[in-house]
Design an enzyme around this catalytic site. Sequence first.
Site, PDB file in Angstrom:
ATOM      1  N   PHE A 164       0.790  -1.299  -0.094  1.00 17.44           N
ATOM      2  CA  PHE A 164       0.017  -0.085  -0.002  1.00 17.44           C
ATOM      3  C   PHE A 164       0.849   1.332   0.060  1.00 17.44           C
ATOM      4  O   PHE A 164       0.344   2.374  -0.195  1.00 17.44           O
ATOM      5  CB  PHE A 164      -1.032  -0.078   1.423  1.00 17.44           C
ATOM      6  CG  PHE A 164      -0.513   0.429   2.588  1.00 17.44           C
ATOM      7  CD1 PHE A 164      -0.211   1.728   2.979  1.00 17.44           C
ATOM      8  CD2 PHE A 164      -0.029  -0.489   3.396  1.00 17.44           C
ATOM      9  CE1 PHE A 164       0.498   2.124   3.922  1.00 17.44           C
ATOM     10  CE2 PHE A 164       0.868  -0.092   4.603  1.00 17.44           C
ATOM     11  CZ  PHE A 164       1.110   1.116   4.850  1.00 17.44           C
ATOM     12  N   LYS A 188      -1.263  -7.096  -9.180  1.00 15.12           N
ATOM     13  CA  LYS A 188      -2.332  -7.250  -8.101  1.00 15.12           C
ATOM     14  C   LYS A 188      -1.794  -6.206  -7.163  1.00 15.12           C
ATOM     15  O   LYS A 188      -1.176  -6.534  -6.259  1.00 15.12           O
ATOM     16  CB  LYS A 188      -2.244  -8.538  -7.346  1.00 15.12           C
ATOM     17  CG  LYS A 188      -3.461  -9.191  -6.669  1.00 15.12           C
ATOM     18  CD  LYS A 188      -3.876  -8.142  -5.610  1.00 15.12           C
ATOM     19  CE  LYS A 188      -3.038  -8.199  -4.345  1.00 15.12           C
ATOM     20  NZ  LYS A 188      -3.494  -7.348  -3.423  1.00 15.12           N
ATOM     21  N   GLU A 191      -5.133  -3.523  -2.067  1.00 15.07           N
ATOM     22  CA  GLU A 191      -6.313  -3.507  -2.048  1.00 15.07           C
ATOM     23  C   GLU A 191      -6.788  -2.010  -1.396  1.00 15.07           C
ATOM     24  O   GLU A 191      -7.885  -1.733  -1.290  1.00 15.07           O
ATOM     25  CB  GLU A 191      -6.992  -4.409  -1.548  1.00 15.07           C
ATOM     26  CG  GLU A 191      -6.921  -4.942   0.016  1.00 15.07           C
ATOM     27  CD  GLU A 191      -5.697  -5.638   0.164  1.00 15.07           C
ATOM     28  OE1 GLU A 191      -4.571  -5.633  -0.696  1.00 15.07           O
ATOM     29  OE2 GLU A 191      -5.602  -6.611   1.311  1.00 15.07           O
ATOM     30  N   SER A 241       5.290  -7.068   3.403  1.00 20.09           N
ATOM     31  CA  SER A 241       5.684  -7.341   4.599  1.00 20.09           C
ATOM     32  C   SER A 241       6.589  -8.635   4.516  1.00 20.09           C
ATOM     33  O   SER A 241       6.245  -9.450   3.643  1.00 20.09           O
ATOM     34  CB  SER A 241       4.813  -7.371   5.518  1.00 20.09           C
ATOM     35  OG  SER A 241       3.690  -8.437   5.286  1.00 20.09           O
ATOM     36  N   CYS A 296       9.341   1.829   3.331  1.00 19.28           N
ATOM     37  CA  CYS A 296      10.184   0.663   3.756  1.00 19.28           C
ATOM     38  C   CYS A 296      11.792   1.185   3.845  1.00 19.28           C
ATOM     39  O   CYS A 296      12.572   0.542   4.465  1.00 19.28           O
ATOM     40  CB  CYS A 296      10.284  -0.388   2.700  1.00 19.28           C
ATOM     41  SG  CYS A 296      10.795   0.178   1.081  1.00 19.28           S
TER      42      CYS A 296
HETATM   43  P1  NAD Z   1       1.658  -6.668   3.076  1.00 15.83           P
HETATM   44  O1  NAD Z   1       2.507  -7.819   3.168  1.00 15.83           O
HETATM   45  O2  NAD Z   1       0.396  -6.683   4.064  1.00 15.83           O
HETATM   46  O3  NAD Z   1       0.877  -6.613   1.536  1.00 15.83           O
HETATM   47  C1  NAD Z   1       1.276  -6.371   0.548  1.00 15.83           C
HETATM   48  C2  NAD Z   1       0.579  -7.376  -0.810  1.00 15.83           C
HETATM   49  O4  NAD Z   1       0.496  -9.003  -0.430  1.00 15.83           O
HETATM   50  C3  NAD Z   1      -0.769  -6.710  -0.949  1.00 15.83           C
HETATM   51  O5  NAD Z   1      -1.003  -6.559  -2.301  1.00 15.83           O
HETATM   52  C4  NAD Z   1      -1.583  -7.552  -0.064  1.00 15.83           C
HETATM   53  O6  NAD Z   1      -2.776  -7.676  -0.823  1.00 15.83           O
HETATM   54  C5  NAD Z   1      -0.927  -9.008  -0.076  1.00 15.83           C
HETATM   55  N1  NAD Z   1      -1.265  -9.853   1.027  1.00 15.83           N
HETATM   56  C6  NAD Z   1      -1.354  -9.332   2.113  1.00 15.83           C
HETATM   57  N2  NAD Z   1      -1.486 -10.442   3.239  1.00 15.83           N
HETATM   58  C7  NAD Z   1      -1.450 -11.491   2.316  1.00 15.83           C
HETATM   59  C8  NAD Z   1      -1.680 -13.008   2.500  1.00 15.83           C
HETATM   60  N3  NAD Z   1      -2.053 -13.284   3.920  1.00 15.83           N
HETATM   61  N4  NAD Z   1      -1.324 -13.922   1.507  1.00 15.83           N
HETATM   62  C9  NAD Z   1      -1.227 -13.255   0.288  1.00 15.83           C
HETATM   63  N5  NAD Z   1      -0.973 -11.962   0.007  1.00 15.83           N
HETATM   64  C10 NAD Z   1      -1.286 -11.129   0.964  1.00 15.83           C
HETATM   65  O7  NAD Z   1       2.232  -5.158   3.117  1.00 15.83           O
HETATM   66  P2  NAD Z   1       1.649  -3.826   3.196  1.00 15.83           P
HETATM   67  O8  NAD Z   1       1.032  -3.735   4.476  1.00 15.83           O
HETATM   68  O9  NAD Z   1       0.840  -3.464   2.082  1.00 15.83           O
HETATM   69  O10 NAD Z   1       2.930  -3.016   3.287  1.00 15.83           O
HETATM   70  C11 NAD Z   1       3.707  -2.465   4.007  1.00 15.83           C
HETATM   71  C12 NAD Z   1       5.056  -3.517   4.094  1.00 15.83           C
HETATM   72  O11 NAD Z   1       5.793  -3.736   2.856  1.00 15.83           O
HETATM   73  C13 NAD Z   1       6.178  -3.182   4.969  1.00 15.83           C
HETATM   74  O12 NAD Z   1       6.362  -4.182   5.672  1.00 15.83           O
HETATM   75  C14 NAD Z   1       7.145  -2.465   4.197  1.00 15.83           C
HETATM   76  O13 NAD Z   1       8.551  -2.503   4.721  1.00 15.83           O
HETATM   77  C15 NAD Z   1       7.109  -3.250   2.960  1.00 15.83           C
HETATM   78  N6  NAD Z   1       7.710  -2.619   2.002  1.00 15.83           N
HETATM   79  C16 NAD Z   1       8.896  -3.231   1.416  1.00 15.83           C
HETATM   80  C17 NAD Z   1       9.527  -2.640   0.243  1.00 15.83           C
HETATM   81  C18 NAD Z   1      10.860  -2.967   0.163  1.00 15.83           C
HETATM   82  O14 NAD Z   1      11.289  -2.586  -0.968  1.00 15.83           O
HETATM   83  N7  NAD Z   1      11.758  -3.924   0.746  1.00 15.83           N
HETATM   84  C19 NAD Z   1       8.809  -1.477  -0.206  1.00 15.83           C
HETATM   85  C20 NAD Z   1       7.477  -0.899   0.291  1.00 15.83           C
HETATM   86  C21 NAD Z   1       7.069  -1.572   1.246  1.00 15.83           C
END
Ligand code: NAD
Length: 510
Positions: A164, A188, A191, A241, A296
């Site tokens: 997000f 994808k 959301e 994450s 991040c």
């Molecule tokens: P998230 O892991 O909750 O979601 C990321 C994606 O995974 C979304 O599209 C979501 O719909 C999907 N997702 C969520 N739960 C899932 C599940 N149980 N099974 C399958 N898919 C699932 O992350 P977020 O809250 O959207 O974003 C924040 C996180 O992203 C932080 O941890 C941040 O550090 C990380 N991030 C990392 C970088 C990097 O380059 N390393 C960059 C940006 C964000």
Amino acid sequence: MTEVAEAPSAERADELKRIMHWIGGRSVESGSGRSGPVYNPAAGIQTGEVDFASAEEVDRAVQVAKEAFPAWRATSLSRKTEIFFRIRALVDQHREDIAKILTAEHGKVLSDAKGEVARGLEVIEFCCGIPELLKGGFTEQASTGIDVYSIRQPLGVCAGITPFNFPAMVPMWMWAPALACGNTFVLKPSEKDPSASIYAAELLKEAGVPDGVFNVVHGDKVAVDAILEHRDISAVSFVGSTPIARYVYETGTSRGKRVQALGGAKNHMIVLPDADIAMAADAAVSAGYGSAGERCMAVSMLVAVGDAGDELVAAIEERLPKVKVGDGMHPDSEMGPLVTREHRDKVASYIDKGREAGATVVTDGRESAPGGGGFFLGVTLLDDVKPEMDVYKDEIFGPVLGVTRVGTYDEAVRLVNENPYGNGVAIFTRDGGVARQFQFDVNVGMVGINVPIPVPVAYYSFGGWKNSLFGDLHVYGPEGIQFYTRGKVVTSRWPDPATSKVDLGFPQTR
Ligand code: NAD
């Protein structure tokens, strides 16, 4: 007290907007019967409803992408370049509109949203040079009459799953190199703020990207699992994450896919006693609270070495009341709300957790958060944080900056190297020799020397170490091109009747 730019008002919300998939070059309504809310975090109200894809809908998008692949792959590099220059022009022309979409759904302030678009645009610009990037090697006369050359070819249908916090830029990290290399794509997006991806899809169509080459399916775990299980998807890029990154990497690779999965972070900023403390304090405030800490690459833990601590904490404390927290659409706001109420509450809970564990709450963001229904939390500073505390161990992903104090440079580096994450790190010092030693010593993917957020420019690649990245290749830049292509080596000889003869021996160079 933190200055409040403008109290958000509920009247600013639009009518509930429906956000649909984008498949085969047009908007497609979901038949899954599942959907999720999209909020305006500054107002704290729901503004939209996003369709959630079923596995069948993901399959439809993949089939469309698969059908579009042969023609897109065969499209000449000069035509692809032409299209990419048009994409570049359109994104540039619509920067402001994209930024407004980001602010409306994510909450980040407009200037920050424009910065996000600008950094994404750099990746598109890099991809305008795709003919140069896809050049192979050629060896003439490797053996007598035999030439050897290498080429890189696209993989097929690739998928991207994005978080997000950068709803425009992170998808651009993926779709731009994937498409430039000749792949077709299914995205994808998160959301929580899905509209920017649909806007991008419309721009790509306008730029001349053929229907089916770029598709967007919205949704949750159901859509992600359908991507991971799909036999016709060759590669998956994920950013999010760490637990989900690990899951995506393990599941995707076990199904034979190429996967790069970028995870969470706990970024340290080390401040040595010889540092310019005013500069370090400015950097800590900017990198700790920019985008409400939802980056991040945000700095979340300051490591004050020797006697740097007192002066550093005082300098940061002095700056905090001047940070303007408010609706991101307001030109005076410097920090917006958090993305959802749930996330705001979770982040706020770390303030008490820190205090109970023995940290000193220097500034409590709950006391300065703007009123109204928005998902706001003010800036928080915790001192005397210890590595065993949850506020140290967890990725809080909000405007909570911790300070830990150590005696020596070696202790500071040990803390960073022992941390399970390895995304970004910064050191503030005037000593070039120490800084050079630091870059040698530290087990982190992106290092800043007096630079708090060392996000690489588009012609390098982005990626962390340890639990911040699963997979071998970082995103965008040269490694992005490698990720979205595979190599082929051709050994070639042209018939020469003068030298042709039967030879059953193993081929040797001559
Ligand atoms: P998230 O892991 O909750 O979601 C990321 C994606 O995974 C979304 O599209 C979501 O719909 C999907 N997702 C969520 N739960 C899932 C599940 N149980 N099974 C399958 N898919 C699932 O992350 P977020 O809250 O959207 O974003 C924040 C996180 O992203 C932080 O941890 C941040 O550090 C990380 N991030 C990392 C970088 C990097 O380059 N390393 C960059 C940006 C964000």
